[in-house]
Enzyme design. Structure first.
Site, PDB file in Angstrom:
ATOM      1  N   SER A  80       0.822  -1.215   0.000  1.00  0.00           N
ATOM      2  CA  SER A  80       0.000   0.000   0.000  1.00  0.00           C
ATOM      3  C   SER A  80       0.856   1.266   0.000  1.00  0.00           C
ATOM      4  O   SER A  80       2.005   1.264   0.436  1.00  0.00           O
ATOM      5  CB  SER A  80      -0.905   0.038   1.227  1.00  0.00           C
ATOM      6  OG  SER A  80      -1.708  -1.106   1.288  1.00  0.00           O
TER       7      SER A  80
HETATM    8  N1  SAH Z   1       0.030  -5.557   3.930  1.00  0.00           N
HETATM    9  C1  SAH Z   1       0.804  -5.850   2.740  1.00  0.00           C
HETATM   10  C2  SAH Z   1       0.098  -5.513   1.444  1.00  0.00           C
HETATM   11  C3  SAH Z   1      -1.144  -6.240   1.299  1.00  0.00           C
HETATM   12  S1  SAH Z   1      -1.704  -6.550  -0.337  1.00  0.00           S
HETATM   13  C4  SAH Z   1       2.160  -5.177   2.761  1.00  0.00           C
HETATM   14  O1  SAH Z   1       2.450  -4.414   3.699  1.00  0.00           O
HETATM   15  O2  SAH Z   1       2.953  -5.439   1.859  1.00  0.00           O
HETATM   16  C5  SAH Z   1      -2.982  -7.660   0.113  1.00  0.00           C
HETATM   17  C6  SAH Z   1      -2.501  -9.041   0.441  1.00  0.00           C
HETATM   18  O3  SAH Z   1      -3.619  -9.776   0.934  1.00  0.00           O
HETATM   19  C7  SAH Z   1      -1.999  -9.804  -0.783  1.00  0.00           C
HETATM   20  O4  SAH Z   1      -0.693 -10.253  -0.581  1.00  0.00           O
HETATM   21  C8  SAH Z   1      -3.001 -10.967  -0.909  1.00  0.00           C
HETATM   22  O5  SAH Z   1      -2.424 -12.146  -1.394  1.00  0.00           O
HETATM   23  C9  SAH Z   1      -3.488 -11.114   0.529  1.00  0.00           C
HETATM   24  N2  SAH Z   1      -4.795 -11.774   0.695  1.00  0.00           N
HETATM   25  C10 SAH Z   1      -5.894 -11.673  -0.088  1.00  0.00           C
HETATM   26  N3  SAH Z   1      -6.897 -12.433   0.389  1.00  0.00           N
HETATM   27  C11 SAH Z   1      -6.413 -13.027   1.524  1.00  0.00           C
HETATM   28  C12 SAH Z   1      -6.971 -13.953   2.468  1.00  0.00           C
HETATM   29  N4  SAH Z   1      -8.223 -14.451   2.338  1.00  0.00           N
HETATM   30  N5  SAH Z   1      -6.198 -14.344   3.505  1.00  0.00           N
HETATM   31  C13 SAH Z   1      -4.919 -13.902   3.642  1.00  0.00           C
HETATM   32  N6  SAH Z   1      -4.335 -13.048   2.772  1.00  0.00           N
HETATM   33  C14 SAH Z   1      -5.069 -12.608   1.732  1.00  0.00           C
END
Ligand code: SAH
Length: 229
Positions: A80
Protein backbone atom coordinates in the site's frame (compact mmCIF):
# COMPACT_ATOMS: atom_id res chain seq x y z
CA UNK A 1 10.30 26.31 -8.11
CA UNK A 2 7.90 23.57 -6.96
CA UNK A 3 8.46 21.62 -10.20
CA UNK A 4 12.22 21.91 -9.77
CA UNK A 5 11.98 20.56 -6.19
CA UNK A 6 9.92 17.60 -7.42
CA UNK A 7 12.43 16.85 -10.21
CA UNK A 8 15.32 16.99 -7.72
CA UNK A 9 13.46 14.69 -5.30
CA UNK A 10 12.78 12.15 -8.06
CA UNK A 11 16.43 12.22 -9.19
CA UNK A 12 17.59 11.78 -5.58
CA UNK A 13 15.22 8.79 -5.10
CA UNK A 14 16.41 7.09 -8.26
CA UNK A 15 20.07 7.44 -7.30
CA UNK A 16 19.67 6.62 -3.60
CA UNK A 17 21.97 3.81 -2.56
CA UNK A 18 23.19 4.32 1.01
CA UNK A 19 21.23 3.88 4.25
CA UNK A 20 21.68 7.64 4.81
CA UNK A 21 20.02 8.38 1.44
CA UNK A 22 17.08 6.15 2.33
CA UNK A 23 16.77 7.78 5.77
CA UNK A 24 16.48 11.20 4.07
CA UNK A 25 13.80 9.84 1.72
CA UNK A 26 11.87 8.39 4.67
CA UNK A 27 11.99 11.68 6.57
CA UNK A 28 10.69 13.46 3.48
CA UNK A 29 7.95 10.80 3.04
CA UNK A 30 6.79 11.22 6.66
CA UNK A 31 6.71 15.03 6.46
CA UNK A 32 5.29 15.55 2.96
CA UNK A 33 2.96 12.56 2.53
CA UNK A 34 1.91 11.58 6.05
CA UNK A 35 2.08 14.50 8.51
CA UNK A 36 0.96 16.91 5.79
CA UNK A 37 -2.25 14.86 5.45
CA UNK A 38 -3.01 14.97 9.15
CA UNK A 39 -1.48 11.87 10.79
CA UNK A 40 -0.25 12.89 14.27
CA UNK A 41 0.06 9.64 16.29
CA UNK A 42 3.71 9.72 17.37
CA UNK A 43 4.39 5.94 17.53
CA UNK A 44 2.99 5.62 13.96
CA UNK A 45 5.17 8.47 12.67
CA UNK A 46 8.24 6.99 14.39
CA UNK A 47 7.54 3.57 12.89
CA UNK A 48 7.17 5.06 9.39
CA UNK A 49 10.45 6.90 9.93
CA UNK A 50 12.32 3.78 11.04
CA UNK A 51 11.02 0.83 8.99
CA UNK A 52 13.14 0.57 5.79
CA UNK A 53 10.34 0.33 3.18
CA UNK A 54 12.88 -0.17 0.35
CA UNK A 55 13.87 -3.54 1.86
CA UNK A 56 10.31 -4.83 1.35
CA UNK A 57 9.92 -4.19 -2.39
CA UNK A 58 11.40 -6.00 -5.40
CA UNK A 59 14.77 -4.73 -6.67
CA UNK A 60 13.20 -3.25 -9.83
CA UNK A 61 10.92 -0.87 -7.91
CA UNK A 62 13.36 0.04 -5.10
CA UNK A 63 13.97 3.54 -6.51
CA UNK A 64 10.25 4.23 -6.08
CA UNK A 65 9.96 2.77 -2.55
CA UNK A 66 9.35 6.19 -0.97
CA UNK A 67 7.07 7.57 -3.69
CA UNK A 68 3.51 8.60 -2.81
CA UNK A 69 1.94 5.46 -4.34
CA UNK A 70 1.36 1.71 -3.95
CA UNK A 71 3.92 -0.57 -5.65
CA UNK A 72 3.80 -4.10 -7.15
CA UNK A 73 5.35 -6.83 -4.97
CA UNK A 74 4.81 -9.80 -7.31
CA UNK A 75 1.96 -12.33 -7.77
CA UNK A 76 -0.37 -9.50 -8.80
CA UNK A 77 -0.23 -8.01 -5.28
CA UNK A 78 0.77 -4.57 -4.04
CA UNK A 79 2.32 -2.87 -1.03
CA UNK A 80 0.00 0.00 0.00
CA UNK A 81 0.83 3.69 -0.42
CA UNK A 82 2.81 4.91 2.65
CA UNK A 83 0.04 7.32 3.70
CA UNK A 84 -2.55 4.52 3.73
CA UNK A 85 -0.25 2.33 5.87
CA UNK A 86 0.16 5.21 8.35
CA UNK A 87 -3.53 6.17 8.29
CA UNK A 88 -4.70 2.60 8.99
CA UNK A 89 -2.10 2.16 11.73
CA UNK A 90 -3.10 5.39 13.47
CA UNK A 91 -6.81 4.53 13.22
CA UNK A 92 -6.33 1.39 15.34
CA UNK A 93 -5.34 3.49 18.42
CA UNK A 94 -2.63 0.98 19.33
CA UNK A 95 -0.97 0.56 22.71
CA UNK A 96 2.45 -0.96 23.48
CA UNK A 97 0.89 -4.01 25.10
CA UNK A 98 -1.49 -4.82 22.21
CA UNK A 99 -1.59 -8.11 20.28
CA UNK A 100 -2.53 -7.47 16.67
CA UNK A 101 -3.71 -9.69 13.82
CA UNK A 102 -3.08 -8.67 10.21
CA UNK A 103 -4.76 -10.36 7.25
CA UNK A 104 -2.77 -9.95 4.01
CA UNK A 105 0.95 -10.07 4.90
CA UNK A 106 2.10 -9.27 1.35
CA UNK A 107 5.67 -8.00 1.66
CA UNK A 108 5.54 -7.89 5.47
CA UNK A 109 5.96 -4.08 5.52
CA UNK A 110 2.71 -3.25 7.31
CA UNK A 111 3.41 -6.04 9.82
CA UNK A 112 6.84 -4.50 10.51
CA UNK A 113 5.28 -1.07 11.07
CA UNK A 114 2.78 -2.57 13.52
CA UNK A 115 5.47 -4.62 15.25
CA UNK A 116 7.54 -1.56 16.15
CA UNK A 117 4.51 -0.15 18.02
CA UNK A 118 2.86 -3.14 19.74
CA UNK A 119 3.79 -6.26 21.73
CA UNK A 120 3.15 -8.86 19.03
CA UNK A 121 1.83 -9.20 15.49
CA UNK A 122 0.23 -12.29 13.92
CA UNK A 123 -0.10 -12.10 10.16
CA UNK A 124 -1.71 -14.39 7.57
CA UNK A 125 -1.03 -14.46 3.82
CA UNK A 126 -2.99 -16.57 1.34
CA UNK A 127 -0.28 -16.69 -1.38
CA UNK A 128 2.20 -19.21 0.02
CA UNK A 129 5.18 -17.83 -1.90
CA UNK A 130 4.61 -14.31 -0.50
CA UNK A 131 4.13 -15.70 3.02
CA UNK A 132 7.43 -17.61 2.86
CA UNK A 133 9.31 -14.61 1.45
CA UNK A 134 7.87 -12.25 4.08
CA UNK A 135 8.67 -14.72 6.86
CA UNK A 136 12.30 -14.98 5.73
CA UNK A 137 12.64 -11.22 5.23
CA UNK A 138 11.21 -10.39 8.68
CA UNK A 139 13.46 -13.00 10.30
CA UNK A 140 16.58 -11.60 8.60
CA UNK A 141 15.58 -8.09 9.68
CA UNK A 142 15.09 -9.37 13.25
CA UNK A 143 11.42 -8.50 13.69
CA UNK A 144 11.17 -11.15 16.38
CA UNK A 145 7.65 -10.29 17.55
CA UNK A 146 5.93 -11.17 14.23
CA UNK A 147 4.49 -14.60 13.46
CA UNK A 148 3.69 -15.24 9.77
CA UNK A 149 1.32 -17.98 8.62
CA UNK A 150 0.27 -18.99 5.17
CA UNK A 151 -3.48 -19.59 4.70
CA UNK A 152 -6.91 -18.05 4.22
CA UNK A 153 -7.34 -15.22 6.72
CA UNK A 154 -11.14 -15.37 6.40
CA UNK A 155 -11.21 -17.56 9.49
CA UNK A 156 -8.76 -15.39 11.45
CA UNK A 157 -6.31 -17.14 13.78
CA UNK A 158 -8.49 -18.69 16.53
CA UNK A 159 -5.56 -20.33 18.38
CA UNK A 160 -4.01 -16.89 19.00
CA UNK A 161 -7.26 -14.97 19.66
CA UNK A 162 -8.49 -12.71 21.19
CA UNK A 163 -6.77 -9.67 19.67
CA UNK A 164 -6.73 -6.01 20.70
CA UNK A 165 -6.78 -4.97 17.05
CA UNK A 166 -7.16 -6.53 13.59
CA UNK A 167 -6.11 -4.99 10.28
CA UNK A 168 -7.22 -6.39 6.93
CA UNK A 169 -5.12 -5.12 4.02
CA UNK A 170 -7.18 -6.67 1.20
CA UNK A 171 -10.58 -5.41 0.06
CA UNK A 172 -13.50 -7.56 1.28
CA UNK A 173 -17.15 -7.52 0.22
CA UNK A 174 -18.32 -7.95 3.82
CA UNK A 175 -16.66 -8.14 7.24
CA UNK A 176 -15.84 -11.79 8.07
CA UNK A 177 -17.69 -12.72 11.29
CA UNK A 178 -14.70 -14.75 12.57
CA UNK A 179 -12.66 -11.54 12.76
CA UNK A 180 -15.30 -9.81 14.88
CA UNK A 181 -15.47 -12.90 17.11
CA UNK A 182 -11.70 -12.85 17.63
CA UNK A 183 -11.63 -9.23 18.87
CA UNK A 184 -11.50 -8.44 22.58
CA UNK A 185 -14.22 -6.21 24.01
CA UNK A 186 -12.94 -2.71 23.20
CA UNK A 187 -10.97 -4.14 20.25
CA UNK A 188 -10.73 -2.36 16.89
CA UNK A 189 -10.90 -3.78 13.36
CA UNK A 190 -9.98 -1.86 10.22
CA UNK A 191 -10.96 -3.27 6.84
CA UNK A 192 -11.67 -2.00 3.30
CA UNK A 193 -15.26 -3.06 2.49
CA UNK A 194 -17.19 -2.75 -0.76
CA UNK A 195 -17.94 -4.23 -4.19
CA UNK A 196 -15.37 -6.46 -5.90
CA UNK A 197 -12.65 -4.44 -7.70
CA UNK A 198 -14.48 -1.18 -7.04
CA UNK A 199 -13.88 1.72 -4.70
CA UNK A 200 -14.35 0.52 -1.13
CA UNK A 201 -14.85 2.21 2.21
CA UNK A 202 -12.21 1.87 4.88
CA UNK A 203 -14.36 0.78 7.84
CA UNK A 204 -13.30 1.02 11.48
CA UNK A 205 -15.34 -1.35 13.63
CA UNK A 206 -15.16 -1.25 17.43
CA UNK A 207 -16.41 -4.14 19.55
CA UNK A 208 -18.46 -2.99 22.52
CA UNK A 209 -20.00 -5.27 25.15
CA UNK A 210 -23.28 -5.84 23.34
CA UNK A 211 -22.75 -4.30 19.93
CA UNK A 212 -20.36 -3.38 17.14
CA UNK A 213 -20.03 0.26 16.10
CA UNK A 214 -18.85 1.02 12.56
CA UNK A 215 -17.43 4.17 11.06
CA UNK A 216 -16.54 4.84 7.40
CA UNK A 217 -13.16 6.59 7.32
CA UNK A 218 -12.38 7.13 3.62
CA UNK A 219 -12.72 5.71 0.10
CA UNK A 220 -9.88 3.41 -0.94
CA UNK A 221 -8.79 0.93 -3.61
CA UNK A 222 -7.29 -2.38 -2.50
CA UNK A 223 -6.42 -5.72 -4.12
CA UNK A 224 -9.29 -8.14 -3.45
CA UNK A 225 -9.66 -10.42 -0.46
CA UNK A 226 -9.59 -13.90 -2.01
CA UNK A 227 -10.78 -17.26 -0.66
CA UNK A 228 -9.06 -20.65 -0.63
CA UNK A 229 -11.92 -22.79 -1.94
N1 SAH B 1 0.03 -5.56 3.93
C1 SAH B 1 0.80 -5.85 2.74
C2 SAH B 1 0.10 -5.51 1.44
C3 SAH B 1 -1.14 -6.24 1.30
S1 SAH B 1 -1.70 -6.55 -0.34
C4 SAH B 1 2.16 -5.18 2.76
O1 SAH B 1 2.45 -4.41 3.70
O2 SAH B 1 2.95 -5.44 1.86
C5 SAH B 1 -2.98 -7.66 0.11
C6 SAH B 1 -2.50 -9.04 0.44
O3 SAH B 1 -3.62 -9.78 0.93
C7 SAH B 1 -2.00 -9.80 -0.78
O4 SAH B 1 -0.69 -10.25 -0.58
C8 SAH B 1 -3.00 -10.97 -0.91
O5 SAH B 1 -2.42 -12.15 -1.39
C9 SAH B 1 -3.49 -11.11 0.53
N2 SAH B 1 -4.79 -11.77 0.69
C10 SAH B 1 -5.89 -11.67 -0.09
N3 SAH B 1 -6.90 -12.43 0.39
C11 SAH B 1 -6.41 -13.03 1.52
C12 SAH B 1 -6.97 -13.95 2.47
N4 SAH B 1 -8.22 -14.45 2.34
N5 SAH B 1 -6.20 -14.34 3.51
C13 SAH B 1 -4.92 -13.90 3.64
N6 SAH B 1 -4.33 -13.05 2.77
C14 SAH B 1 -5.07 -12.61 1.73
Amino acid sequence: MKTLTIILCVLFSIHATSQEDYAILRKNMVEKQIQARGVTHLPTLTAMLNVPRHEFVPEAVKPYAYFDQPLPIGDGQTISQPYIVAFMTEALRLKKTDRVLEIGTGSGYQAAVLATIVDSVYTIEIVEKLALEAKQRLKTMKYNNILVRSGDGYHGWPEKAPFDAIMVTAGAETIPQALIDQLKIGGRLIIPVGPHNGVRQLVLATKKKNKITKKNLMSVRFVPFTRDE
